[in-house]
Structures are given as C-alpha cells and as structure tokens.
Design an enzyme around this catalytic site. Sequence first.
Site, PDB file in Angstrom:
ATOM      1  N   ILE A 153       0.839  -1.198   0.000  1.00  0.00           N
ATOM      2  CA  ILE A 153       0.000   0.000   0.000  1.00  0.00           C
ATOM      3  C   ILE A 153       0.877   1.253   0.000  1.00  0.00           C
ATOM      4  O   ILE A 153       0.660   2.171  -0.790  1.00  0.00           O
ATOM      5  CB  ILE A 153      -0.965  -0.023   1.202  1.00  0.00           C
ATOM      6  N   ASP A 172      11.147   2.692   6.463  1.00  0.00           N
ATOM      7  CA  ASP A 172      10.811   1.271   6.481  1.00  0.00           C
ATOM      8  C   ASP A 172      12.110   0.509   6.664  1.00  0.00           C
ATOM      9  O   ASP A 172      12.923   0.443   5.754  1.00  0.00           O
ATOM     10  CB  ASP A 172      10.131   0.858   5.173  1.00  0.00           C
ATOM     11  N   ARG A 233      -3.858   1.178  10.753  1.00  0.00           N
ATOM     12  CA  ARG A 233      -4.338   0.607  12.003  1.00  0.00           C
ATOM     13  C   ARG A 233      -4.381   1.715  13.050  1.00  0.00           C
ATOM     14  O   ARG A 233      -3.406   2.460  13.199  1.00  0.00           O
ATOM     15  CB  ARG A 233      -3.382  -0.496  12.490  1.00  0.00           C
ATOM     16  N   GLU A 262     -12.669   0.620  17.764  1.00  0.00           N
ATOM     17  CA  GLU A 262     -13.659   0.730  16.698  1.00  0.00           C
ATOM     18  C   GLU A 262     -14.874  -0.101  17.081  1.00  0.00           C
ATOM     19  O   GLU A 262     -14.708  -1.207  17.603  1.00  0.00           O
ATOM     20  CB  GLU A 262     -13.067   0.240  15.368  1.00  0.00           C
ATOM     21  N   HIS A 281     -13.589   3.452   8.941  1.00  0.00           N
ATOM     22  CA  HIS A 281     -12.840   2.289   8.414  1.00  0.00           C
ATOM     23  C   HIS A 281     -13.352   1.883   7.031  1.00  0.00           C
ATOM     24  O   HIS A 281     -13.763   0.740   6.804  1.00  0.00           O
ATOM     25  CB  HIS A 281     -12.917   1.109   9.392  1.00  0.00           C
TER      26      HIS A 281
END
Lengths: 530, 280
Positions: A153, A172, A233, A262, A281
């Site tokens: 993503i 990363d 997240r 959530e 979401h």
Amino acid sequence: MNFKILITDDVSAQGLAQLDAATDVTYDVVKGLSPAELAQHIKGYHGLIVRSSAKVTAEVLQAADVLKVVGRAGVGVDNIDVSAASEHGVIVMNTPGANTIATAEHTMALLLSLVRNLPQAYVQLKAGQWDRKRFTGTQLYHKTIGIIGMGRIGARVAQRCRGFSMKVITYDPYLSDEVAADLKVTPVTLDELLAQSDFITLHAALTDSTKKIINAEAVAKMKDGVCIINAARGALIDDEALIAGLESGKIAAAALDVFTTEPLPADSPLLKMDNVVVTPHLAASTVEAQRDVGTQIVVQMLDALHEVDFRNAINMPFSDASILHGMQPYLNLAQKLGSLQAQLAESPIEHVEVEIKGEEIEDHIKPITVGILKGILELVLHRTVNYINAPHLAQRHGISVSQTTGLHGPDYPNLLTCRVKLKNGARRTIMATLFNDEEPRIVQIDGWRVDVRPEGHILVTKSHDRPGFIGQVGTMLGAYNINIATWRTGRNEPGGLAISFISVDHEVPAEVINAIRKIDLMETVQTVKL
Amino acid sequence: MPQNNDSFKTRWLQSNWPGFDFIIFDCDSTLSTIEGIDELARKKGKFAEVKRMTDAAMDGEVHLQSVYDRRLELLSPTRAEIRELELHYRQTLVPRAAEVIQALQHLKKELFIVSGGLLGAVRPFGEWLGIPARNIRAVDVRYNRLSGAWWDYQQDQWGQRPDEKYLDSEETPLVESHGKAEVIADLLRGRSGRSILVGDGMSDVAAHPVVDLMAGFGGVVARQGVVQAADVFIHCNSLAPVLALALSPAERQRLQATPYRPVLEEGLAFIAQGKVVFNQ
C-alpha cells in the site's frame, strides 16, 4: 477428503459461490463468536475464514484439532496469533493484493480532503453558507510526504503522491536502497521523516515495534503544522499524543479512517475537532475490493487445503506453488539429510549449520533449512512436523540454526551441506546432491567421499580398511538371511579408517548389529532408515 | 607526475594550471572523522581488540585482507547496525566535506568514493553527500539469512531483514593492502583527465601510482607513512584545501560569485598558512 470450513465474518456472495461450487467442501457461517465460543466451535474444521472482528487467539488454535488454514479476508493479521498458529503448524494467509488499490486511493481521498477542507466546506454549504474565505486550502505540489511503511500500500501511495509532484520520503527498516530507488522514494530514518514531512501517512503493519509509533515523543519531533493521515491501524497512533498535538496546533490536521477503538466511541474528542477528518474504516470498502477479497480468500483456502498452492501464506517458507514443486526433490533430500544427521547423532543436536550451492537453490536456503529441520525433528520428537512449525519446534527444543560458508565439498552442480554440532561437542558434516534433478546422493560424510542413495535400510559402519572385512560382514548378514542391495565404501587412504554404507532389503535386528559390532576391524556400526 | 618535472606546487601556482577532473575520496577518517568498523566495535564493547587490528592494517604492518574478515566475524554486525553506521558517518562529517563536494559538483567535476569500509554504510552516506552510487566502491557483505527471526516470512517481503547478521564479505581487492590501486584504475579506465586521491591511510598511498596526485589528509589522523609518501599533505582538520588544490585558477575564479567562495577562500588560507605541505 471432505473439507469443512468455518466462516465467522461477512464474505462476499462471489466468494460463497466459489465454496458452493466446490464439490468436496462444506461450510458454516457463524458470526459474532467470542474467542471462547470460537474455541468451542473450531473442532472438526479444516479451514477458518475471518475478517478483522474474530479473534483467533492461542486458545482457539490450541482447541483446534484438524485445522490447517486460517484465512484472513483482508490484510492486517493482528487479530490472529500468528506465532501460536505457526507452532501448531497451521497456515495463516491473507489477501494482500485485493484491497491495496482501494486503501491507497482512500489515503489520497483523505489527503485531499485535509488540504482542501472538503468535508468542512460540504457541511457549511449544505447548511446554506456560501463561504469562500474560510476554506482556503494548501497545495500538495512540491510538499514532502513521509510514508511510514513501504509495503504494497505504501508503494502505491508513493506512486500516487509522485503524480502530484510531491517529494516522497519513507521510513521502512526492511526496505533496501535498491527497492527504494526503483520506487523513486528517499529512505530516511524515522526521526528524519518526522522532522522533514509536511504530511505523514501510516502504512505499516501493526506489530510490537510499530504500536504507537506516533507517540508524544514522535509528535515533538515533527514540523509545526504537520498533517497526519492514518488508513492502516488505529493502534499505530497514541490517541492522547495525537489529540494533544492537534489541540496545541503542532499538528495542523489529521485524517483518520482507523481508530484504537472501533467503532469510534460517540464521545471521542476526535469527533469534536474541526481539523480532524474521519471516515468509519472505509479504506477497503470498494465494490471491487470487497468482491476480490471474498473470492481471493476462498480460492486461496481451497488451493491450500488441496495442497495445490500456498500463495499469500505468511508463515510458510514458500508461498509460490511453482517454487514448491520445482523444489520438491531438494526438499525431500533436505529432509533425508536432516533425518540421517539425527539418526547418526550420538548425542542431541544443538546447532545446525547449512550451506547450499547451485543456481536453482541458492535463493531458497530457508525452505531447504526448514526441510532439514523437519527431517531432524520428526525423528527426535516422534510427531508430525511440517514446514510451518519446524523452525518454532527447533527453537523450543534448543536447536539453533545458522547459515555458513566455507564447508568445501566436492564440486557438484548443486550441493546441500549440513553440519551439526552435538551436545557432547562432536560435529558431523554431511553433503548431498541431486543428479539430473531427481537422483539424490549422499556424496560426503565428514572427510569421506561416498556415493550413497539415501533410501531404505542402511547399515553405516566405520572400520579399518583391511582385506577380508567385507567378506566377514557379508557372511554374517547372509547367515541371518539379510540381503545386501548395495555396498558403498569410502576411504581416505589404503589401510586407514573406512566408512561403509550397506543398503539391505530388511531392517537389521539388534542381535545382528551386535554380532557385526564384534567383528575385529569394526569401529562403529549404526543402522539408519531413510 | 611523470609528464612534467616541475613540482606540483610550481604548476599549481601557474595561471595555466588546468586543475583536476576526477576527485577520489577515501571515506573513513577523510570524509568522516570515524573509522566505521571501530565504531561498530565500540558499540559491541570490542573496541580495543578491533582498534589494534585496524591500526596494524592502516600502518601497513599487517595485510588488510586477513584482518578484514576477522574483524567482521568478531563483530558480526546486523544489517541494521551497518545502516546505523551510515547515520554516524553523517553526524561526524569532517569540516567542509559537504561544501567542498557541492562546489566540485557545481564545477561538474566527477567525484568518487573508494573505501575499504562497508558498502551498506558508505554508499548511502556518499549518496547523501551527492555522489552517485555508481561512483562509490566499498566492501559489500552477505548476511546470514538464517539469523534473527528468520522464520518470520511475513516481514521478509523485501528480503532485507534488519536483524540479519553478517555472514561474509564479498571478494574485492579493497580488503587487500594494495587493492585500492586496482579499483581506482578500474574506475578511471576509459576516462581521460587528471585525478587526485584524498585519503588518510597506507592503502591510499598504495594507490599513488594510478592517480596523478595523492593528497594525504591528516585532519583526523596523521600517519607518518602517509605524511612522508603523499605528494601533498593536509595538516588541518578541514577538507577546504582539497577544493583549492583541485581547481584551476580559472575555476577558482568561477567560484567567486557563488556561495562556495568562502570555502575556497578558507582552503587557500590554509595553504597560505602552511597547513598544506607540498612534498617533492
């Protein structure tokens, strides 16, 4: 074999249709199970399909009896105890490709909403106010976006941001410079990313090291007026730090699709802030993604249950069936190598070193190592070991593993070398090769060059190389009516210590071994079955 | 300089002195004040042991080759530790390194880094300084793919786990005492122009025959062997003199109206103060 699959969340009609079409599968849909209830239900099921709501805990996996595959329709597997699954030899798979585009596009939607105040302007205009001054936006052009997590993503978001002529930097720790260059992103440290970014977007998996990666300390390092986007997240962000940053103005705005809790509680302070754009979401909620996630997980699960293909398995050393099939002869050889090491070991194996050579296998040291461990452990533990739990069981039983170089063996096109270190300090090195992609051979054991087909019952002897020895052993075996199929001897020098691999047609009884052991020139006798 | 018997200083002072086209930098103790492997060792509490080995190698007492693998085996750094080293390089930049590199690039000089350090740290450091990756040579290493949480396949999609440990180093002349010469000769092959090498170690001195000028840099460490063998030796803790040495009078003129003028002036001032010794 008839497979049973349990589905605990909504799966698209297209996905269910695939299950209906399969002749050897039955399935049940049972929604809203707590972990305790799931643990009760799971018995008898070979496959389990979940989305993000069902929690597949260690207790669930412990309770499972025939479970082979847990499939997550979606990407994040933080609701699944992957290491517990691995220990139980259960495959965990997700559908990483199916909602990549949807999530990347939603990230862009959030980003654009933030900078152009779309939700706020919409509300105002709907309320009848034509206000053109209040909602002056900012441009993305030539701004710096910091992407935390450059997976599928993240890479798609980077591509889209470059389309807006943004400067893309990324943190990363797993990203190589080469891949970063291909993606045209600049790898930086987390601190650099925090300090340089006008926008920060999160695309990391939720792990122990990424949990609350955006905390008060991180916020303090950010540029004044930074904007934060999160469609990954909720738990990646420490809510208190975010809210404090938004209140102080350090963080100009945030766009959030995911939350620590959530559904987001109605009294959440985030809902009261004008500079926070929220969606419930929705990132993966496109027609295309929902359809694809459902069908993909069903098809993947059927393939895995049928052992045709294991794509997107996250706890297997290979996921591509073509690799698995091409590698099969090597994996079988690796298992035999492990088994032989375990059978010849005079004391417990403590450490395994692996070296592989050969074009076809050089990139596959992990599956080969797992194959060796499987061979060792099945023998030691007397239980079923598979490619998923072998490394975990090895670790639990105190067997460490490493790659090594410089175990110079004979020059074959491919060569698997395994050296073990035993608890008593002894070491043993065994080398094997595959001729013509199908003929396995043990070619060296410690200093001895041999040529042994690793199959069936084999007597392994070390003896002094003197005339008459072979005859004595042959006579003795003949007396017990044991037929010798092949006899391979390796010696380093005439008259020295020789090693023999005597393949026989039947298992050799202990009394025969004891008798052979008493032969004059015999040093050691062991029997192995491969 | 074989084609001319005048001393370098004489020619450098002449108005038609053409300057250098290729500037080759060493990394450790030249662009950065640290010795990368010593720093790794410090982190792992094995500094004394490794420092002794490094010094012996740099002073030319022991062959680099044998020392190289032994040091790395002893330290067995992880990929992440080698990456951290890059940051450390950046934080310990030798004064004026960045400005000198920018000024040289402004004048379209071709720059190189040739280092016996670890490619995983030297290359990103060099790129950060603006030197293209293709012009950077250092020692690449292989990692033990069965180290760290190697069975965590999910985290391995790029095949670059930070917890992978050192396995062995590639075969490169750079781990040998005389290897730099070979690598530099390789880099310069097919290019025409004058070359200057800036470095602090005996391995740089050993590359003297393949470059037009060897400039010893003593800003971090002044090694006796280098002080004596270099054509030029820089005694100040600044790379500014390299800019002054590398440029022709005309190029120096071209920098006057640029932001690089102060660093050039600084370099010339060091030379005027006798901080740069011209050996002949």
